[in-house]
Scaffold this motif. Structure first.
Motif, PDB file in Angstrom:
ATOM      1  N   ARG A 150       0.825  -1.221   0.000  1.00 29.86           N
ATOM      2  CA  ARG A 150       0.000   0.000   0.000  1.00 29.86           C
ATOM      3  C   ARG A 150       0.849   1.258   0.000  1.00 29.86           C
ATOM      4  O   ARG A 150       0.350   2.358   0.229  1.00 29.86           O
ATOM      5  N   LEU A 151       2.123   1.066  -0.248  1.00 29.81           N
ATOM      6  CA  LEU A 151       3.058   2.176  -0.343  1.00 29.81           C
ATOM      7  C   LEU A 151       3.285   2.404  -1.833  1.00 29.81           C
ATOM      8  O   LEU A 151       3.641   1.478  -2.557  1.00 29.81           O
ATOM      9  N   ASP A 152       3.036   3.612  -2.307  1.00 32.87           N
ATOM     10  CA  ASP A 152       3.168   3.883  -3.740  1.00 32.87           C
ATOM     11  C   ASP A 152       3.814   5.248  -3.895  1.00 32.87           C
ATOM     12  O   ASP A 152       3.143   6.247  -4.091  1.00 32.87           O
ATOM     13  N   SER A 153       5.135   5.248  -3.806  1.00 31.60           N
ATOM     14  CA  SER A 153       5.825   6.533  -3.769  1.00 31.60           C
ATOM     15  C   SER A 153       5.756   7.252  -5.101  1.00 31.60           C
ATOM     16  O   SER A 153       5.420   8.422  -5.169  1.00 31.60           O
TER      17      SER A 153
ATOM     18  N   ALA B  24     -11.709   0.947  -2.436  1.00 31.44           N
ATOM     19  CA  ALA B  24     -10.996   1.945  -1.626  1.00 31.44           C
ATOM     20  C   ALA B  24      -9.534   2.037  -2.073  1.00 31.44           C
ATOM     21  O   ALA B  24      -8.991   3.134  -2.244  1.00 31.44           O
ATOM     22  N   LEU B  25      -8.916   0.889  -2.293  1.00 35.08           N
ATOM     23  CA  LEU B  25      -7.500   0.886  -2.669  1.00 35.08           C
ATOM     24  C   LEU B  25      -7.308   1.408  -4.092  1.00 35.08           C
ATOM     25  O   LEU B  25      -6.343   2.117  -4.381  1.00 35.08           O
TER      26      LEU B  25
ATOM     27  N   ALA C 245      -5.112   5.693  -7.406  1.00 36.35           N
ATOM     28  CA  ALA C 245      -5.287   6.669  -8.493  1.00 36.35           C
ATOM     29  C   ALA C 245      -4.854   8.057  -8.030  1.00 36.35           C
ATOM     30  O   ALA C 245      -4.172   8.787  -8.752  1.00 36.35           O
ATOM     31  N   VAL C 246      -5.245   8.430  -6.829  1.00 39.27           N
ATOM     32  CA  VAL C 246      -4.841   9.744  -6.304  1.00 39.27           C
ATOM     33  C   VAL C 246      -3.330   9.766  -6.083  1.00 39.27           C
ATOM     34  O   VAL C 246      -2.646  10.745  -6.414  1.00 39.27           O
ATOM     35  N   ALA C 247      -2.793   8.666  -5.562  1.00 42.14           N
ATOM     36  CA  ALA C 247      -1.355   8.595  -5.268  1.00 42.14           C
ATOM     37  C   ALA C 247      -0.518   8.695  -6.531  1.00 42.14           C
ATOM     38  O   ALA C 247       0.658   9.026  -6.463  1.00 42.14           O
ATOM     39  N   ARG C 248      -1.100   8.394  -7.679  1.00 43.40           N
ATOM     40  CA  ARG C 248      -0.341   8.429  -8.925  1.00 43.40           C
ATOM     41  C   ARG C 248      -0.600   9.676  -9.754  1.00 43.40           C
ATOM     42  O   ARG C 248      -0.117   9.793 -10.875  1.00 43.40           O
ATOM     43  N   SER C 249      -1.348  10.626  -9.211  1.00 42.36           N
ATOM     44  CA  SER C 249      -1.607  11.864  -9.943  1.00 42.36           C
ATOM     45  C   SER C 249      -0.460  12.840  -9.727  1.00 42.36           C
ATOM     46  O   SER C 249      -0.282  13.395  -8.640  1.00 42.36           O
ATOM     47  N   ASN C 250       0.317  13.069 -10.768  1.00 43.86           N
ATOM     48  CA  ASN C 250       1.427  14.022 -10.652  1.00 43.86           C
ATOM     49  C   ASN C 250       0.912  15.415 -10.308  1.00 43.86           C
ATOM     50  O   ASN C 250       1.578  16.173  -9.602  1.00 43.86           O
ATOM     51  N   LEU C 251      -0.260  15.768 -10.831  1.00 41.80           N
ATOM     52  CA  LEU C 251      -0.797  17.102 -10.536  1.00 41.80           C
ATOM     53  C   LEU C 251      -1.107  17.241  -9.045  1.00 41.80           C
ATOM     54  O   LEU C 251      -0.779  18.256  -8.419  1.00 41.80           O
ATOM     55  N   PHE C 252      -1.755  16.221  -8.463  1.00 42.59           N
ATOM     56  CA  PHE C 252      -2.039  16.243  -7.025  1.00 42.59           C
ATOM     57  C   PHE C 252      -0.742  16.300  -6.222  1.00 42.59           C
ATOM     58  O   PHE C 252      -0.605  17.083  -5.274  1.00 42.59           O
TER      59      PHE C 252
ATOM     60  N   ILE D  61      -3.699   4.245   1.278  1.00 45.18           N
ATOM     61  CA  ILE D  61      -2.501   4.168   0.445  1.00 45.18           C
ATOM     62  C   ILE D  61      -1.584   5.311   0.877  1.00 45.18           C
ATOM     63  O   ILE D  61      -2.051   6.432   1.104  1.00 45.18           O
ATOM     64  N   TRP D  62      -0.286   4.999   0.990  1.00 42.49           N
ATOM     65  CA  TRP D  62       0.684   6.028   1.374  1.00 42.49           C
ATOM     66  C   TRP D  62       1.517   6.430   0.177  1.00 42.49           C
ATOM     67  O   TRP D  62       1.985   5.580  -0.584  1.00 42.49           O
TER      68      TRP D  62
END
Lengths: 388, 388
Positions: free
Chosen positions: B214-217, B283-284, B289-296, B370-371
């Motif tokens: 659940r870690l997605d740097s 949920a995951l 998806a949010v964790a992979r948004s470069n804009l976010f 997700i972190w």
């Protein structure tokens, strides 16, 4: 000339005061007919902006008399008030043109989560309607810009594809794609060809699938992306659908490459071509995976021919290939052969903006190209220092 | 103490000269028994490094007497020569310990596409075997570092989960996850609990699924990621599987948060919690998806509470939700209600490294976290100026 190059179209771009800079921010394009056929494709994002929610419904009749675009605010996640602003804008244009509100397409771009100033927007749309002209293409293309540094326009003539009598013109803003987008992409394409709604729709879907849909600047998908085609029939010529689709694809490709070259903060335009694929879908899946690898994109920014990061991205896909037998070329130097070191990367010069990556999956005869940009410190700066 | 905290383990870390800096680059951890049960999980990338190709096969017997790790080169995409280096390393360790080569796990990390210096590597492994000690945990944890700025270690005791008699120790390097990874993640966890192979495997899969997975740097998936569990049985205590899994999860979570905090170039650690989901998978999916948004991620770097970019990412998923009825909180301030503006974001302070995002899908009672990290200019610099 762009959208006013074909016969039967007038356009205008004005400053409505939505942008704090005072730059032009409202554009209107009107189809004076005799036909008012239209087709559109929209973002695949499920969280859509109010103008997309409106336009998706309105286009279902296959007609549009006009499109009104503002670049001062996305009108996205603004609730019922925001939808009312979109609706009021369509009604204003419809009243002035003597058509129904559903014959008016609406596009917006800019910051999301904030309401547009409705009075300023309606005032600007009214002013644009007063200012419509057959020379208004440039002004319209300029008024839809946000972070764009140049206005993007393109034209194609029937003669370009061995036909005669009709013209296509287009304008675009943003940098991205219909699916993922760096910034909202809005595209308006006009033609004086005489099309029926089904032909227009099929041609637009075919053209966007091979152009805008294969542009993936930063993997992010906008809430407002729209590509609209309006056909006036003013040339009196009904084109062969295949020739028309070819010319439309040329215009869309031209605009897509302009978007790529003007992507926020980018230093390189990267074409990722996958060959030897079992299916075209496999080729595109692999191309998109590489295009979304931040590590690969950073390497290209650093002019580092790091083919290992390319293979690592290929390995995340479900495409058919043997992990031990992949070839990769950078600028046509095959630096990786059979998943190991190949020719020396020392001769590769990544100074030029254009970079090509070729990946041979050795699993078939299909191919496909995805275009992307590198990931730069300027991209991070633009997208961290300013809201959008 | 990390991997040498449990009874039955000795370890060492030495400088073999693989790193140009002369820093320690080879670690060995040996399980002296009486039991030599082991389990492992590996990268999901289909393009795997040679040590992973070896270790995946070798672990199938559920046993490991030792693991040899080098941080001077990934030994990835290096073909038959590279695989031979892995095999020779396993044979050297096996000969010295009097076990079979398949009882030796191998891990590597560093630049991909380049062959390791085999003689230097084997020399280092030999020196490490000469230097093994019950105090060697720190040295081993230091020798596996690459771009890490600190060594990562954790321990848990049976008493922490209401049991008694056994201990778990672990070390980690890298910053990422088993699936996507910023840099190769290598983790070795040891225990003196007496486990059978099936219990060890089930406990490790359960613990990693809720922590490292659940870690997605940065959305990139390494070719070398490995998490290895070795059990010596030296405590003589057979734990309740549930208690053991809880303690193992605690150690893995502790190491995962250390990896997150030391991610290359990151300014923020971001916990994205999705609640009100119809399923945990929903949920995951939304969190990733949010964790992979470069804009976010750029917005968080810029300390900009840009919730629109969060909603735009949620909209790219297939999870169950109503696009018009999403709530989003940043640091517990509900800035978005029913997909429109909510509480004022003006009170949100994004100066601290820890940032929380909460997304309520209002479609059920499941949740997941997700972190990830923010996307910074330093990240781009580190990954463009240096190969890896």
């Amino acid at each position: 000339m762009s959208v006013t190059a074909p016969q039967g179209f007038v356009a205008a771009g004005v400053a409505a005061g939505l942008k704090s800079t005072g730059a032009p921010d409202v554009a209107v394009v009107v189809n004076q007919g005799p036909s008012q056929v239209a087709a559109a494709v929209f973002t695949g994002n499920r969280c859509k902006a109010n103008p997309v929610l409106w336009s998706e419904e309105a286009i279902k009749g296959g007609r549009a008399a006009a499109v009104a675009i503002n670049s001062g605010g996305a009108n996205c996640y603004t609730g019922a008030e925001g939808f009312a602003t979109t609706h009021r804008t369509a009604e204003l244009v419809a009243d002035r043109l003597g058509v129904g509100a559903v014959d008016v397409q609406i596009c917006s771009t800019g910051l999301i989560g904030l309401l547009n100033d409705r009075d300023a927007l309606l005032g600007g749309v009214g002013a644009a309607l007063d200012d419509l002209s057959g020379d208004g293409g440039n002004a319209a293309a300029t008024a839809i810009m946000t972070t764009d540094t140049v206005a993007k326009q393109a034209t194609a003539r029937a003669e370009d594809v061995g036909a005669a009598g009709w013209t296509i013109g287009g304008m675009a803003k943003g940098a991205g794609m219909l699916a993922p987008a760096l910034a909202t992409m809005l595209v308006v394409v006009t033609t004086d060809a005489d099309l029926d709604a089904a032909t227009a729709d099929a041609a637009l879907r075919a053209a966007t699938a091979r152009t805008f849909d294969r542009l993936d600047s930063d993997g992010c998908q906008s809430t407002n992306d729209t590509v609209l085609l309006m056909a006036s029939g003013a040339s009196g010529v009904t084109p062969d659908p295949e020739s028309f689709t070819d010319a439309l694809t040329t215009v869309c490709h031209d605009l897509a490459m302009q978007l790529l070259a003007d992507a926020e903060g980018a230093d390189h335009e990267i074409a990722i071509t996958v060959v030897g694929a079992a299916t075209e879908d496999d080729a595109l899946e692999v191309g998109r995976a590489v295009a979304r690898s931040n590590l690969f994109k950073c390497a290209i920014f650093g002019k580092d021919p790091n083919w290992g990061r390319i293979l690592a991205s290929v390995g995340t896909t479900r495409a058919a290939f043997d992990p031990a037998d992949l070839d990769v070329a950078l600028n046509d130097v095959w630096v990786c052969r059979s998943s190991g070191p190949g020719e020396s990367p020392d001769t590769i010069d990544l100074e030029a903006r254009a970079v090509s990556v070729t990946i041979d999956l050795k699993s078939g005869d299909r191919s496909g190209t995805i275009w992307t940009n590198d990931l730069t410190q300027a991209y991070v700066h633009e997208n961290s220092a300013y809201s959008s």
